[in-house]
Design a protein around this motif. Structure first.
Motif, PDB file in Angstrom:
ATOM      1  N   VAL A 153       3.379   2.807 -13.905  1.00 46.95           N
ATOM      2  CA  VAL A 153       4.294   1.886 -14.584  1.00 46.95           C
ATOM      3  C   VAL A 153       5.122   1.133 -13.554  1.00 46.95           C
ATOM      4  N   TYR A 154       5.565   1.862 -12.507  1.00 46.77           N
ATOM      5  CA  TYR A 154       6.401   1.219 -11.496  1.00 46.77           C
ATOM      6  C   TYR A 154       5.644   0.135 -10.732  1.00 46.77           C
ATOM      7  N   CYS A 155       4.366   0.403 -10.416  1.00 48.58           N
ATOM      8  CA  CYS A 155       3.665  -0.546  -9.538  1.00 48.58           C
ATOM      9  C   CYS A 155       3.146  -1.764 -10.299  1.00 48.58           C
ATOM     10  N   CYS A 156       3.189  -1.737 -11.617  1.00 46.47           N
ATOM     11  CA  CYS A 156       2.613  -2.848 -12.394  1.00 46.47           C
ATOM     12  C   CYS A 156       3.432  -4.126 -12.215  1.00 46.47           C
ATOM     13  N   PRO A 157       2.794  -5.209 -11.718  1.00 40.45           N
ATOM     14  CA  PRO A 157       3.565  -6.420 -11.452  1.00 40.45           C
ATOM     15  C   PRO A 157       3.905  -7.235 -12.704  1.00 40.45           C
ATOM     16  N   THR A 158       3.264  -6.942 -13.829  1.00 40.35           N
ATOM     17  CA  THR A 158       3.508  -7.762 -15.029  1.00 40.35           C
ATOM     18  C   THR A 158       4.189  -6.976 -16.142  1.00 40.35           C
ATOM     19  N   LYS A 159       4.512  -5.724 -15.890  1.00 43.89           N
ATOM     20  CA  LYS A 159       5.089  -4.822 -16.902  1.00 43.89           C
ATOM     21  C   LYS A 159       4.123  -4.572 -18.057  1.00 43.89           C
ATOM     22  N   LEU A 180      -2.779   8.724   2.723  1.00 43.88           N
ATOM     23  CA  LEU A 180      -2.848   7.974   3.983  1.00 43.88           C
ATOM     24  C   LEU A 180      -1.841   6.824   3.995  1.00 43.88           C
ATOM     25  N   TRP A 181      -1.585   6.263   2.816  1.00 47.32           N
ATOM     26  CA  TRP A 181      -0.663   5.115   2.751  1.00 47.32           C
ATOM     27  C   TRP A 181       0.786   5.544   2.650  1.00 47.32           C
ATOM     28  N   ASN A 182       1.048   6.850   2.461  1.00 49.85           N
ATOM     29  CA  ASN A 182       2.435   7.309   2.271  1.00 49.85           C
ATOM     30  C   ASN A 182       3.216   7.300   3.563  1.00 49.85           C
ATOM     31  N   SER A 183       3.323   6.153   4.186  1.00 50.10           N
ATOM     32  CA  SER A 183       4.059   6.090   5.429  1.00 50.10           C
ATOM     33  C   SER A 183       4.848   4.796   5.440  1.00 50.10           C
ATOM     34  N   ALA A 184       6.163   4.921   5.657  1.00 45.77           N
ATOM     35  CA  ALA A 184       6.997   3.725   5.670  1.00 45.77           C
ATOM     36  C   ALA A 184       6.684   2.875   6.893  1.00 45.77           C
ATOM     37  N   LEU A 224      -4.526   1.836 -10.972  1.00 44.67           N
ATOM     38  CA  LEU A 224      -5.657   2.752 -10.750  1.00 44.67           C
ATOM     39  C   LEU A 224      -5.470   3.473  -9.414  1.00 44.67           C
ATOM     40  N   ALA A 225      -5.040   2.687  -8.410  1.00 38.43           N
ATOM     41  CA  ALA A 225      -4.861   3.273  -7.077  1.00 38.43           C
ATOM     42  C   ALA A 225      -3.645   4.188  -7.024  1.00 38.43           C
ATOM     43  N   SER A 226      -2.654   3.955  -7.884  1.00 42.69           N
ATOM     44  CA  SER A 226      -1.408   4.728  -7.790  1.00 42.69           C
ATOM     45  C   SER A 226      -1.473   6.052  -8.547  1.00 42.69           C
ATOM     46  N   LEU A 233       0.821  -1.211   0.000  1.00 46.27           N
ATOM     47  CA  LEU A 233       0.000   0.000   0.000  1.00 46.27           C
ATOM     48  C   LEU A 233       0.853   1.259   0.000  1.00 46.27           C
ATOM     49  N   SER A 234       1.916   1.279   0.821  1.00 46.14           N
ATOM     50  CA  SER A 234       2.650   2.547   0.965  1.00 46.14           C
ATOM     51  C   SER A 234       3.410   2.915  -0.301  1.00 46.14           C
ATOM     52  N   ALA A 235       3.620   1.949  -1.213  1.00 49.19           N
ATOM     53  CA  ALA A 235       4.314   2.274  -2.461  1.00 49.19           C
ATOM     54  C   ALA A 235       3.405   3.023  -3.436  1.00 49.19           C
ATOM     55  N   LEU A 236       2.103   3.045  -3.170  1.00 47.82           N
ATOM     56  CA  LEU A 236       1.173   3.727  -4.083  1.00 47.82           C
ATOM     57  C   LEU A 236       1.097   5.198  -3.669  1.00 47.82           C
TER      58      LEU A 236
END
Lengths: 316, 179
Positions: free
Chosen positions: B67-73, A175-179, B98-100, A167-170
């Motif tokens: 692009v970074y969060c995509c697990p399948t590229k 709210l998720w921006n916390s390590a 979508l979430a990112s 979640l925090s990588a998104l």
């Protein structure tokens, strides 16, 4: 095609992002729970105390195997393009926590299977004697038990933290921006796993030790929650507003009542009396801890999607 | 190397939504979904009210979290112009992209994959403008290469005051609004 509306009203996106429903929180909860179970059973095997702590070493690994399968099923149900799921295993995307997770889940099965093999329950070994003989071979070398325990601890820590990093990588969701979210999920996973053991353990010594451990984990969870909010509240406006979603916004009632009060503070109080033999130990408090952990995942996933950089419509 | 970008003059835009209709027609965007849309942003208190009408879409960011969060590229940066695209046959529909996205520019196509604006790459490769730019009746939209200092988009950004959307999210968006 006849369509009169030209303003955006994309499904799952408008008016508020809600791309993840019940599947992802369930998966994150189970992931953390299993991570806690791996760390606990790994610890007791590493210390060579498998015989004394029967439940955590004997029953928990099998339970963890079943649970992680359920978790993966929930994850699969969430996919919108299900027949392409194999694409996860045709590549490795270094920057994607989800890709790390997909490969990690593959490694979890052998790790959990070997710790399960260290002490195969009787009802299984009588049915499949081959498992019993494998188990004896594994146990004949003492170092193997220790190494398997250590590997389970390490894999448990990676799994537990990964559920938070996912979640925090998104970055788009303040709210998720916390390590520290990964530490929160790891500690919550440990407390729910310890609660599970002291709920089902038959031996009194084991039950009390795990209840004490659970108290420690719950106390740590309170501290980590405080750190999580301190981090957000000392950041920029969007992070402050996203923290307020939980502290006094639309999610505040559920957060304070079910996560903090009934999920952490009350069970901590009850369990503290129980381990000091003031009251008898009942399954009530561990059930509260487990449900509190589940609601924590639901509320973080839901409020996180609500939090936004542009449409700060939740600002009071 | 080219770096494609869009420059939109909010002073000229009247919010007619021709760009939205052109996109839906050109790209056969399914009913109920939009790859681009109009945002009307009103600020201030009467009588000092300011209104900005913007045609918005995927910002084809230079630092694209989707692009970074995509697990399948499946989500990738196209060789031409840094355009962010999705390989439909590689997308598993996990919805992390979508979430990112801070712009909420993506959606799940009814066929199950993540979908979004492509800068009409199929037209651009033929030397045409994206459909939305081509149809704009007020000529308020410009498409071009920011790496080329002589291009119209580069010149407009030098000459006019402009802003991008949510730069604080750190995605380095490539759609600029002239003010």
């Amino acid at each position: 095609m006849i369509e009169l509306t030209t303003t955006r009203h994309n499904e799952l996106i408008d008016p508020i992002v809600h791309v993840w429903g019940w599947e992802i929180p369930i998966y994150l909860f189970i992931g953390g729970w299993v991570a806690g179970m791996m760390i606990l059973s790994g610890y007791f095997f590493m210390k060579g105390r498998g015989k004394e702590y029967h439940c955590v070493c004997y029953r928990i690994p099998l339970l963890a195997l079943g649970l992680i399968t359920l978790g993966m099923l929930a994850l699969f149900l969430d996919l919108e393009h299900k027949f392409y799921v194999w694409r996860l295993y045709t590549t490795f995307a270094v920057k994607s926590p989800m890709s790390w997770g997909a490969w990690l889940l593959l490694l979890l099965y052998p790790t959990l299977f070997i710790i399960f093999l260290l002490q195969v329950p009787d009802w299984i070994s009588t049915r499949w004697p081959i498992l019993h003989s494998w188990s004896q071979k594994l146990r004949s070398v003492k170092a193997i038990t220790k190494i398997v325990g250590m590997v389970n601890i390490v894999m448990g820590i990676i799994l537990g933290t990964y559920t938070g990093i996912l979640l925090s990588a998104l970055g788009a969701r303040p709210l998720w921006n916390s390590a520290i979210l990964c530490i929160l999920f790891l500690v919550s996973g440990l407390s729910t796993a310890a609660a599970m053991v002291h709920m089902i353990a038959k031996e009194r010594a084991e039950r009390e030790l795990l209840a004490r451990a659970d108290n420690l984990f719950l106390f740590m969870e309170l501290l980590v929650l405080a750190l999580f909010f301190i981090g957000l509240l000392s950041s920029t406006n969007v992070q402050i507003q996203s923290a307020m979603l939980l502290l006094n916004g639309p999610y505040a009632a559920v957060f304070w009542v079910f996560v903090v009060l009934l999920g952490i503070v009350v069970p901590l109080f009850i369990q503290n009396l129980a381990v000091n033999h003031k009251i008898i130990h009942t399954p009530v408090s561990p059930i509260m801890v487990i449900i509190g952990g589940l609601i924590l995942r639901f509320i973080i996933v839901s409020a996180g999607q609500f939090s936004h950089y542009a449409n700060a419509h939740f600002i009071r | 190397m080219a770096r494609f970008a869009m420059v939109i003059d909010t002073v000229k835009c009247v919010g007619c939504m021709d760009c939205v209709v052109a996109c839906k027609t050109e790209n056969k965007v399914p009913e109920g979904f939009n790859r681009d849309w109009i945002t009307t942003d009103a600020k201030g208190k009467f009588p000092t009210v300011q209104m900005e009408i913007r045609s918005e879409r995927c910002n084809h960011c230079d630092n694209p979290p989707c692009v970074y969060c995509c697990p399948t590229k499946a989500s990738h940066v196209h060789d031409l112009g840094g355009v962010v695209l999705v390989h439909h046959h590689m997308c598993i529909g996990c919805k992390a992209c979508l979430a990112s996205c801070p712009y909420d520019a993506r959606f799940i196509h009814p066929d199950g994959y993540a979908d979004k604006c492509t800068f009409c790459i199929h037209r651009v490769e033929k030397g045409l403008d994206p459909a939305c730019v081509a149809v704009c009746p007020t000529h308020c939209m410009y498409f071009g290469d920011l790496d080329d200092v002589e291009s119209q988009v580069s010149k407009l950004l030098l000459e006019r005051k402009n802003h991008a959307l949510i730069p604080e999210a750190g995605t380095r968006p490539e759609i600029y609004y002239l003010i």
